[in-house]
Design a protein around this motif. Structure first.
Motif: not given
Length: 77
Positions: A2-3, A16-20, A45, A48
């Protein structure tokens, strides 16, 4: 993984979420709040993120200690 992206101009942080997905939110923030400025800030990053749940933290350790105390008390009698 997560990023979370942090704005380099103000205190804004993406969720927080995926990089994209987090990157897109970061770009959207800059477009709306800081037009004409290049993207800046930092990326955080985590295997979790807090939103992912995962783990019991201190509660898990407290439960383990409590169970050990119960077992020890049962053995003493």
């Amino acid at each position: 993984m997560n990023y979370r992206f942090w704005c380099g101009e103000c205190g804004f942080k993406t969720a927080w979420g995926t990089e994209s997905v987090a990157g897109r939110r970061h770009e959207d923030h800059y477009t709306a709040r800081h037009p004409g400025l290049p993207l800046g800030g930092q990326v955080e990053s985590a295997a979790e993120g807090p939103a992912a749940g995962g783990g019991l933290g201190c509660a898990g350790m407290a439960i383990a200690v409590l169970l050990l105390l119960i077992i020890a008390a049962a053995c003493v009698r």
